[in-house]
Structures are given as structure tokens and as C-alpha cells.
Design a protein around this motif. Structure first.
Motif, PDB file in Angstrom:
ATOM      1  N   ARG A  65      -2.993   5.061   6.928  1.00 18.29           N
ATOM      2  CA  ARG A  65      -2.291   5.537   5.969  1.00 18.29           C
ATOM      3  C   ARG A  65      -1.541   4.428   5.271  1.00 18.29           C
ATOM      4  N   GLU A  66      -1.759   3.207   5.611  1.00 19.39           N
ATOM      5  CA  GLU A  66      -1.072   2.212   5.046  1.00 19.39           C
ATOM      6  C   GLU A  66      -1.953   1.016   4.510  1.00 19.39           C
ATOM      7  N   PRO A  67      -1.587   0.922   3.136  1.00 20.05           N
ATOM      8  CA  PRO A  67      -0.343   1.234   2.387  1.00 20.05           C
ATOM      9  C   PRO A  67      -0.628   2.506   1.658  1.00 20.05           C
ATOM     10  N   THR A  70       2.597   6.081   3.531  1.00 16.88           N
ATOM     11  CA  THR A  70       3.260   5.781   4.894  1.00 16.88           C
ATOM     12  C   THR A  70       4.657   6.903   4.911  1.00 16.88           C
ATOM     13  N   HIS A  71       4.763   7.748   4.257  1.00 14.94           N
ATOM     14  CA  HIS A  71       5.501   8.758   4.737  1.00 14.94           C
ATOM     15  C   HIS A  71       5.236   9.556   5.770  1.00 14.94           C
ATOM     16  N   ASP A  74       1.815   4.983   9.597  1.00 15.76           N
ATOM     17  CA  ASP A  74       1.610   3.662   9.249  1.00 15.76           C
ATOM     18  C   ASP A  74       1.449   2.928  10.321  1.00 15.76           C
ATOM     19  N   ILE A  75       0.869   1.509  10.331  1.00 16.13           N
ATOM     20  CA  ILE A  75       0.260   0.734  11.211  1.00 16.13           C
ATOM     21  C   ILE A  75       1.248   0.688  12.483  1.00 16.13           C
ATOM     22  N   THR A  96      -6.815   4.062   1.753  1.00 12.80           N
ATOM     23  CA  THR A  96      -5.574   4.007   1.711  1.00 12.80           C
ATOM     24  C   THR A  96      -5.238   4.101   0.033  1.00 12.80           C
ATOM     25  N   LYS A 109      -4.090  -5.766   4.182  1.00 14.45           N
ATOM     26  CA  LYS A 109      -4.053  -4.919   5.363  1.00 14.45           C
ATOM     27  C   LYS A 109      -3.911  -5.502   6.722  1.00 14.45           C
ATOM     28  N   ARG A 112      -0.268  -7.353   6.915  1.00 15.75           N
ATOM     29  CA  ARG A 112       0.542  -6.299   7.569  1.00 15.75           C
ATOM     30  C   ARG A 112       0.236  -5.850   9.007  1.00 15.75           C
ATOM     31  N   THR A 116       3.057  -6.027  12.354  1.00 11.99           N
ATOM     32  CA  THR A 116       3.637  -4.621  13.025  1.00 11.99           C
ATOM     33  C   THR A 116       2.870  -4.043  13.883  1.00 11.99           C
ATOM     34  N   LYS A 401       3.934   8.930  13.571  1.00 14.04           N
ATOM     35  CA  LYS A 401       5.078   9.336  12.668  1.00 14.04           C
ATOM     36  C   LYS A 401       5.108  10.591  12.141  1.00 14.04           C
TER      37      LYS A 401
END
Length: 445
Positions: A65-67, A70-71, A74-75, A96, A109, A112, A116, A401
Motif C-alpha cells: 500500500r505504499e505509496p 499508508t493509512h 506500509d512497507i 499503489t 519504491k 523507500r 524502512t 498496520k
């Protein structure tokens, strides 16, 4: 942090064999496999008596779901859930916001994830009706494959132009992976369900709307295009017994067309919609117990080559909406390997076959460089499984998440005792080491 370990007295499961042996990890690589290995200065020793030592699972189908979304995921969160579940590498989908339809969005991606991700990572390039030039220009080493949504309602990523679809299969420089459902058939069945139920379509209608006929029609189209052009094709998330005859049983080596299913298709059936409702709404849909058993047999005989997750988190409040608004997808990575191993406890799959389907096969299929096997010189992506320690899934332990799991309350016969990524212990059975970062997957092409 140490990347030098000596794992003693484990039961290694690798390349169709089980053996009791020791395994040494040095500088993030498997340095030696043998009997009676002695500890060297600086090594940390783990007594793995009674534990299985497996190559880490490579999940070739996730949505993190990133970007853009991200609610709900996320990675960072999803890769930590991977680590807790014995998944050491993931390959993430392009749908995404914005979608990964060109090299720049793909590399963003990767950048990012380097910051993380707790596990190793790769990202697919997506196909659309208007990015054929980006597909032609793709460096085969830059992505595991090209994702084609053949009948999935994913905005501008639904490839429904016949000429474009033909060109993608003709010119793709990497394997093509497909989501196969026929949108016109689904839309017609959806309209009939709305006529009958209005906005209150029950969850049990989902596998009738996302029908088996829609799956098999689209799968046949993908296979026909692959045969026409000699394309290396991998068909994702097989959900029906009807599709199985389209694929050949036996070893992966030499196959031009391969198939994959997901852990939820081995675990749930349409009988579970009554209790779980839209929590198990996904595309393609979970179907009957007979489909589940046929798919499990197909994994056992190698007709289905790969077992993955299609991990796709959504918030509980989103899942509580009415049918048309409740999104499809389940969070799965944290308990996927345990769900697969449960089929071993039931006598439906062998442990060796599970390891082949979750580790060896995706590594081989996508030409992953020196991962997916317990071999000297390979990256030390490892998972220790305790087959004697049952584990009941609780909501408060969920690391994704979105904060929930469809497996809540289920007791698995096995626990993930430890996960190592490039020789670093990222999961110790209780917590994730926040200092660990994975690496970008490399492809031998």
C-alpha cells in the motif's frame, strides 16, 4: 549486530530432503553445513534441537500500500509482519497510488524500502493500456516481473485492450504474472445480485459474483497468449478446481507456464463467510471446500508450483461497510507459513513440498540470486520453526498496520522461533529487531 551464528542440532529441510545437521552463518552468508561443527570465537550459538531449519519464505505476491494508501499499510509495518512469520523476502504489487507504471515510480519504491524494510524486497512493474514503451524499456534485472491485471478493477491498471494485451505478451522482457478474472462476466453477475439484494449483498454471494467461470475464462486467455508468443507466464492465486487442468503437474524446471495459489485458499471455504463475512472478501473469491481440497492436492503434486499470500490489508472499519464499498483483501503474511504448515499436520502436504512451494520455487521461477535454498555461499535467509509449540493467534500480536488477522482465535500446531535476514536475527520468537534492514533482491538474468 552479529551476523555470525552457529545453529546446532537442527532438522534441516531443503531440496526434498531432511537431515539433522549444524549450519554456520558468517558475514550474512551460509558458511558451512555439516555434522559436529564447533563454535568459533565471536559466533553466537543456538541449540536448535527439536526445531526445523528452513530457507526463509519468499512471498512473491503482496500489497503493502505504499505509496498512497499508508493509512492501512506500509512497507515498515508489513515487512515486520513478514519477519515474524518467517518470510524473509517479498515481491510487491504495482497498484499503489501512484501505480508503478514506469522506471521512476519503481525506483521510488525501492528507495523507500531501503529505508524502512526489515526484510528483502522487490517490486513489480505494472502494465496498463498505455505504458507499453515502459514495458519494452524495462531492465530485466530491475523487477521480478510485469504484473498484468486481466479483469481486476484497479483503475487504469486494467488491461482490456486486446492489441495492447497481445503486445505485452509478445514483448515483455521479464516473466508476466497475471490476475485472471473476466470483468464483463463479473459486472453482469454483480448487477443481478444488486437487483436481488440492493445494497445489502451478503458475503456469501461474493464467490458467485466473482465466479469460477470468470476465473477460468480469463486464465484460458492468458495461457493462449503465452503459448502464442512463448511468454514466460505465472498465473496468480488460483481459486477454483476448474482451472487446474490447464496446468501441468511435476517439477518446476522446464515449465513455460506456472501457477500459484495462496494460503487462504488452503485454509478457508465459502462456509466461513457466515462467521467472517467481508473479513475474508478477496479477489478472486474464496470458494467451496471441494475447491480447497482440489487446490491442496494440486500443490501436493506440483500442478500448482508456488504458494504465496496476496497479502492485502484494509482497516476493520472499511471491512464493516456494505458489499459494494467493503474492499477486497486480507492481511496474511504474519501467519502464512504457519497456515501452510498446518496442511502438513493434516497430512495433506509434506514438509518438503511446502518448502519447495514457498522458498525454492519462487527463487527459481524469478531467477532470484542466491536465495531460497540452504546452500553454502547463499544468503543466510533462514527460519527456525518449533513443531512442538502450538500458537493461538491473538489480535494484540498482529504487526500489520491494519491491526487484525482473519486467523484470530485459530491455533496452529507450529510457532516461528526465529527468522534471519542476511544473517541477522530479525525475529527472536517474541519481537522484531528494529535495527535490521533487508536488501534489494537481485535477479540472475
Amino acid at each position: 549486530m552479529s551476523t555470525d551464528w552457529l545453529i546446532k542440532n537442527a532438522e534441516l529441510v531443503n531440496e526434498g530432503r531432511r537431515r539433522h545437521a549444524d549450519l554456520r552463518v558468517r558475514l550474512g552468508r551460509i558458511d558451512a553445513i555439516g555434522d559436529g561443527l564447533s563454535a568459533r570465537p565471536g559466533e553466537q550459538v543456538i541449540d536448535a534441537t527439536g526445531l526445523w531449519l528452513l530457507p526463509g519464505m519468499i512471498d512473491d505476491q503482496v500489497h503493502f500500500r505504499e505509496p498512497g494508501l499508508t493509512h492501512k499499510a506500509d512497507i515498515a509495518h508489513e515487512s515486520r509482519a513478514c519477519a515474524a512469520g518467517g518470510i524473509t523476502s517479498f515481491m510487491e504489487m504495482p497498484n499503489t497510488k501512484p501505480p508503478a507504471l514506469d522506471r521512476a515510480s519503481l525506483e521510488a519504491k525501492y528507495a523507500r524500502a531501503a529505508e524502512t524494510s526489515a526484510t528483502n524486497y522487490a517490486f513489480y512493474l505494472g502494465a496498463s493500456n498505455d505504458n507499453l514503451e515502459a514495458i519494452r524499456a524495462l531492465d530485466p534485472k530491475a523487477a521480478p516481473g510485469i504484473k498484468v491485471f486481466m479483469g481486476a478493477s484497479t483503475g487504469n491498471m486494467l488491461v482490456d485492450d486486446p492489441a495492447t494485451l497481445d503486445a505485452i505478451f509478445r514483448e515483455a522482457p521479464t516473466p508476466i504474472i497475471t490476475h485472471c478474472e473476466d470483468t464483463p462476466m463479473i459486472d453482469a453477475l454483480h448487477a443481478k445480485a444488486r437487483e436481488r439484494y440492493g445494497e445489502n449483498i451478503p458475503a456469501r454471494e461474493h464467490p458467485l459474483i466473482r465466479s469460477r467461470e470468470a476465473c477460468i475464462k480469463s486464465t484460458r486467455l492468458a495461457i493462449s497468449l503465452a503459448r502464442k508468443h512463448g511468454t514466460r507466464l505465472h498465473v496468480l492465486h488460483i481459486s477454483t478446481a476448474d482451472e487446474l487442468a490447464l496446468f501441468q503437474p511435476g517439477p518446476l524446471k522446464g515449465k513455460q507456464i506456472t501457477a500459484e495459489t495462496c494460503v487462504h485458499f488452503l485454509h478457508f471455504s465459502d462456509a466461513d463467510y457466515e462467521q467472517l463475512g467481508f473479513l475474508i472478501k478477496c479477489n478472486p473469491a474464496i470458494k467451496t471446500a471441494a475447491d480447497r481440497e482440489a487446490i491442496t492436492r494440486a500443490v501436493a503434486e506440483g500442478r500448482i508450483d508456488v504458494l504465496a499470500t496476496d497479502h492485502a490489508p484494509h482497516l476493520l472499519e472499511e471491512k464493516a461497510l456494505a458489499y459494494d464499498k467493503a474492499p477486497s483483501g486480507l492481511p496474511l503474511v504474519q501467519f502464512a507459513l504457519q497456515a501452510a504448515l498446518q496442511r502438513v499436520s493434516e497430512g495433506k502436504l509434506t514438509l518438503e513440498r511446502v518448502v519447495e512451494a514457498v522458498s525454492h520455487a519462487p527463487a527459481t521461477l524469478f531467477n532470484v540470486h542466491e536465495r531460497g535454498f540452504l546452500r553454502e555461499g547463499y544468503a543466510a535467509d533462514l527460519v527456525l520453526v518449533d513443531p512442538r509449540k502450538p500458537h493461538t493467534v491473538r489480535r494484540e500480536e498482529v504487526l500489520s498496520k491494519c491491526g487484525w488477522s482473519p486467523f484470530e482465535g485459530h491455533t496452529f500446531d507450529h510457532s516461528i522461533a526465529a527468522t534471519f535476514v542476511n544473517g541477522r536475527r530479525v525475529w527472536d520468537g517474541l519481537r522484531v529487531d528494529e535495527s535490521v534492514r533487508g536488501e534489494r533482491l537481485a535477479f540472475d538474468r
